[in-house]
Scaffold this motif. Sequence first.
Motif, mmCIF file in Angstrom:
data_model
loop_
_atom_site.group_PDB
_atom_site.id
_atom_site.type_symbol
_atom_site.label_atom_id
_atom_site.label_comp_id
_atom_site.label_asym_id
_atom_site.label_seq_id
_atom_site.Cartn_x
_atom_site.Cartn_y
_atom_site.Cartn_z
ATOM 1 N N PRO A 9 -3.678 -18.081 16.318
ATOM 2 C CA PRO A 9 -4.399 -19.020 15.453
ATOM 3 C C PRO A 9 -4.821 -18.413 14.107
ATOM 4 O O PRO A 9 -5.706 -18.976 13.459
ATOM 5 N N GLN A 10 -4.255 -17.292 13.695
ATOM 6 C CA GLN A 10 -4.629 -16.665 12.414
ATOM 7 C C GLN A 10 -3.669 -17.171 11.339
ATOM 8 O O GLN A 10 -2.519 -16.723 11.270
ATOM 9 N N LEU A 11 -4.108 -18.113 10.506
ATOM 10 C CA LEU A 11 -3.211 -18.755 9.546
ATOM 11 C C LEU A 11 -3.781 -18.588 8.144
ATOM 12 O O LEU A 11 -4.850 -19.102 7.836
ATOM 13 N N VAL A 139 2.056 -6.707 -14.173
ATOM 14 C CA VAL A 139 1.464 -7.892 -13.552
ATOM 15 C C VAL A 139 1.357 -9.066 -14.524
ATOM 16 O O VAL A 139 1.700 -10.196 -14.174
ATOM 17 N N THR A 172 0.708 4.684 -0.326
ATOM 18 C CA THR A 172 0.394 3.284 -0.636
ATOM 19 C C THR A 172 -0.208 3.146 -2.034
ATOM 20 O O THR A 172 0.084 2.189 -2.741
ATOM 21 N N ASP A 173 -1.015 4.136 -2.443
ATOM 22 C CA ASP A 173 -1.683 3.987 -3.747
ATOM 23 C C ASP A 173 -0.733 4.246 -4.930
ATOM 24 O O ASP A 173 -1.107 4.051 -6.081
ATOM 25 N N GLU A 174 0.500 4.680 -4.638
ATOM 26 C CA GLU A 174 1.477 4.909 -5.709
ATOM 27 C C GLU A 174 2.317 3.660 -6.010
ATOM 28 O O GLU A 174 3.129 3.658 -6.929
ATOM 29 N N PHE A 176 1.931 0.721 -7.290
ATOM 30 C CA PHE A 176 1.890 0.094 -8.603
ATOM 31 C C PHE A 176 2.615 0.951 -9.645
ATOM 32 O O PHE A 176 3.409 0.452 -10.448
ATOM 33 N N GLU A 177 2.357 2.257 -9.602
ATOM 34 C CA GLU A 177 2.945 3.152 -10.603
ATOM 35 C C GLU A 177 4.453 3.272 -10.457
ATOM 36 O O GLU A 177 5.182 3.340 -11.449
ATOM 37 N N LEU C 29 -8.634 -18.643 9.567
ATOM 38 C CA LEU C 29 -8.683 -17.228 9.912
ATOM 39 C C LEU C 29 -9.628 -17.013 11.079
ATOM 40 O O LEU C 29 -10.734 -17.558 11.104
ATOM 41 N N SER C 31 -9.783 -13.666 12.539
ATOM 42 C CA SER C 31 -10.196 -12.261 12.604
ATOM 43 C C SER C 31 -9.975 -11.612 11.246
ATOM 44 O O SER C 31 -9.183 -12.088 10.441
ATOM 45 N N ASP C 32 -10.684 -10.508 10.992
ATOM 46 C CA ASP C 32 -10.496 -9.805 9.730
ATOM 47 C C ASP C 32 -9.481 -8.676 9.920
ATOM 48 O O ASP C 32 -8.960 -8.459 11.014
ATOM 49 N N ASN C 33 -9.170 -7.990 8.812
ATOM 50 C CA ASN C 33 -8.185 -6.915 8.845
ATOM 51 C C ASN C 33 -8.817 -5.559 8.562
ATOM 52 O O ASN C 33 -8.115 -4.609 8.255
ATOM 53 N N TRP C 36 -7.628 -2.012 9.767
ATOM 54 C CA TRP C 36 -6.409 -1.362 9.299
ATOM 55 C C TRP C 36 -6.733 -0.160 8.414
ATOM 56 O O TRP C 36 -5.872 0.640 8.103
ATOM 57 N N LEU C 56 -6.485 -7.810 -10.842
ATOM 58 C CA LEU C 56 -5.100 -8.254 -11.021
ATOM 59 C C LEU C 56 -4.153 -7.581 -10.042
ATOM 60 O O LEU C 56 -3.212 -8.198 -9.561
ATOM 61 N N CYS C 57 -4.386 -6.298 -9.774
ATOM 62 C CA CYS C 57 -3.395 -5.507 -9.047
ATOM 63 C C CYS C 57 -3.605 -5.427 -7.547
ATOM 64 O O CYS C 57 -2.703 -5.014 -6.819
ATOM 65 N N PHE C 76 -11.199 -7.790 4.518
ATOM 66 C CA PHE C 76 -9.744 -7.900 4.432
ATOM 67 C C PHE C 76 -9.089 -6.788 3.609
ATOM 68 O O PHE C 76 -7.880 -6.772 3.450
ATOM 69 N N LYS C 78 -7.370 -3.430 3.042
ATOM 70 C CA LYS C 78 -6.629 -2.561 3.951
ATOM 71 C C LYS C 78 -6.692 -1.093 3.521
ATOM 72 O O LYS C 78 -6.060 -0.238 4.121
ATOM 73 N N CYS C 80 -5.528 0.467 0.707
ATOM 74 C CA CYS C 80 -4.284 1.038 0.177
ATOM 75 C C CYS C 80 -4.538 2.013 -0.962
ATOM 76 O O CYS C 80 -3.735 2.905 -1.212
ATOM 77 N N GLY C 81 -5.655 1.827 -1.688
ATOM 78 C CA GLY C 81 -6.005 2.775 -2.743
ATOM 79 C C GLY C 81 -5.418 2.469 -4.102
ATOM 80 O O GLY C 81 -5.625 3.226 -5.052
ATOM 81 N N ILE C 82 -4.691 1.366 -4.227
ATOM 82 C CA ILE C 82 -4.087 1.026 -5.522
ATOM 83 C C ILE C 82 -5.171 0.857 -6.589
ATOM 84 O O ILE C 82 -5.046 1.353 -7.705
ATOM 85 N N LYS C 85 -6.383 4.141 -7.895
ATOM 86 C CA LYS C 85 -5.354 4.836 -8.667
ATOM 87 C C LYS C 85 -5.163 4.237 -10.061
ATOM 88 O O LYS C 85 -4.951 4.960 -11.030
ATOM 89 N N ILE C 86 -5.231 2.912 -10.157
ATOM 90 C CA ILE C 86 -4.935 2.290 -11.450
ATOM 91 C C ILE C 86 -6.178 2.144 -12.342
ATOM 92 O O ILE C 86 -6.058 1.760 -13.502
#
Lengths: 249, 417, 99
Positions: A9-11, A139, A172-174, A176-177, C29, C31-33, C36, C56-57, C76, C78, C80-82, C85-86
Amino acid sequence: MSAVGFIYPQLCFSNNAIISTFPGTASMLSGVAAAAKAKGYKDYHVLGIAGDGGTADIGLQALSGAIDRRDKIIYICYDNEAYMNTGIQKSSLTPFGAKTTTTPPGKNIRGTLTVKKNMFEIIAAHNIDYAATASIGYVQDLINKIQKASLVDGPSYIHVFAPCPTGWGIKTDETFEIAKEVVDSGLWYLAEYENGEFTLNRNPREFTPVENYLKKQSRFRHLLEEDIIEITEARDRKWERMRRQWNKN
Amino acid sequence: MKAIRKFISGDDAVAEAVRLASPDFIAAYPITPQTVVVERLSEMVEDGSLVSEFMHVESEHSALSACMGASAMGVRTFTATSSQGLLYMAECLPYASGGRFPIVMMNGNRSVALPWSIYGDHRDSLSQLDSGWIQIYVEDAQESLDMTIQAFAIAENAEVLTPVMINLDGFLLTHTYELVEIPEKDIVGSWLAPVDNPYAMNFDNPRNMGFSSQPSDNTEFKYQQHKAVEDSRKIILETEKSFEQIFGRSYGGLAAGFMCDDAEFIIITLGSVTGTCRTVVRELRKEGIKAGLIKIRFMRPFPTDEIIGLTTNAKAIAVLDRDISFGYEGTVFTNVNSALARTHNDILKMNYIAGLGGRDIPKESIREIFKELEEGLTTRPDKAVKFLNLNVETDEKYSDSEDNSTQHHREGVLLWS
Amino acid sequence: MNRPPVRKYIKPKHISDYPVGPSFSAGYLTSDNSGWRTLRPVIDNDSCTGCLKCYLCCPEGVIYPKEGKIDIDYDFCKGCGICSKICRNKVIKMEKEKK
């Protein structure tokens, strides 16, 4: 989306949304658009998102049909250069040299042998109303193009370059770059096709080194000097042609 | 009731029915022997007698995929296909039924390659029997028209919401001409309720559709789907009854018996061969043989109770299958057997594989089947499955009298007690 | 923030309570994320210039301006650290998630 955010049910979508069959993104969009027309709706957008495999491989036929019919749909290709949901298998948008789980580099074969399918020009060859390439590393450019697509009274196609940390072997943090660097190194390009004309939105005087971009990703780590030279030369040929044919003024 | 009569083909009759039902969306892709349907529909759109979003799709997969998109928006949808085309859209068949999209699709029954054959048999649609669609088989052009109209009413019923496939025998029905009564559009329009799908996309109460499920819920979704098809029996009968009240025609529910009340020998059919069998049954009755006929009209939901009821006095039945599940038997036979196994284990059950790839099924062969049923009560044929009118010698033996030494008894194929 | 609220999922008791379709209310929804995440972005709003590049990013759309500040939806995110970094002014720090 179906993998994480669309399991009952997670939509996750607040708007009307549906998952299509793998080959059927464009054809299902066409059906939705036709029904919207039949219902006499005026203020709406029919938008679909598919991956590189879903677009350039299994869904290419349906996409071609939808553009040919000039159905009023916005089609976004989310290109992370391999089948990532199944765990990094080669698609026709996987670039030359890349390691995937179905193109493992070894003594005899150094990763992907084919070059990335030229989807943007394949789509443009349909004489589509509006097509563009984009990258999540730029972006604002991407947002502008989606806005432009939303105003088109016909099909529009946006090919978005979007890295996959797991599949490419980056942090993961790379993300965008890397998505920015691929454009700056000339291995991806920001362009538009409208009114039968191509335009390069970004035409840098100098590129950043291809090697820097490739070496940051473990999927290219096995490449030899000669491979990098080959990739660089292919880039230069492509840009020579694009600059000659597209940006005439 | 006002109506006109026209001399038209089965394909024409389907197109006329679609015009009368007036779907908002039609996906068109050509394939023999269905092509005439989409040609006629395009002409109707051109001359304005049909107002519909008519889409020239680039494949059958896209035809059904587009129908699902349109149906998800809550509009009436139609498409048509045949054989290879049906198989090409195979992925979309359970998607459409699982999505509970009330799409109506005509299928011109045609053999499946290889070898290539453009001629008729039922291997295309019967191979998709488990795809979750309601399957109708019709006998003539009038029934094609009437059932195509009814198909929309059944599919779109809020309790059913299941796609319906209406099957016409390729060429034998799609391309033969008959006098067909075509009702007036207004009357069909007032009989057929507009689509009102509460689960479709809308702006006031947006929907998330076509999502994934976990093992904790998937069985419930599938049970619900099964229940909808099971319960459609009631809707099918109600629809037929109300259709008869307005249009004056009915065809006998899920399975129609002919002279079955006291019948000892019954042949069971699907589709257009029923006419030939009916003629033979009439002849045999005149000769004093208690022959009967069951025409299966719906393969899903399957007419279990109807078949049990119609075979109450039967000593032997033959199922005429225009298909074969290789390595087993005809699919209609499997289904009939499964029904009769509940109550009628004592009767002789034979399966005749006939009419593959457009092969004629002559009257004489039907007579021969009845003769074999009668003889079978004493000879006890050892194999239930027999290819009718094989034009070549084989090493197969069908009864004890042919060869006692090579008999091979198998559970489930040896069908009498 | 424009995301659907997290609601409690009540498993249907009767089959008629199951969504037909599958077709269900959009944006539901349950559950939350947050689980992660191993790193959590922490923003120093005092040093933030409000350029909104992180907004934006952010690939999850969990960073947004709120009352003149930048807010992060940790339910929510996760991790990622973007954003960190930016960030031009380096005012978003990734800190180890405490269990």
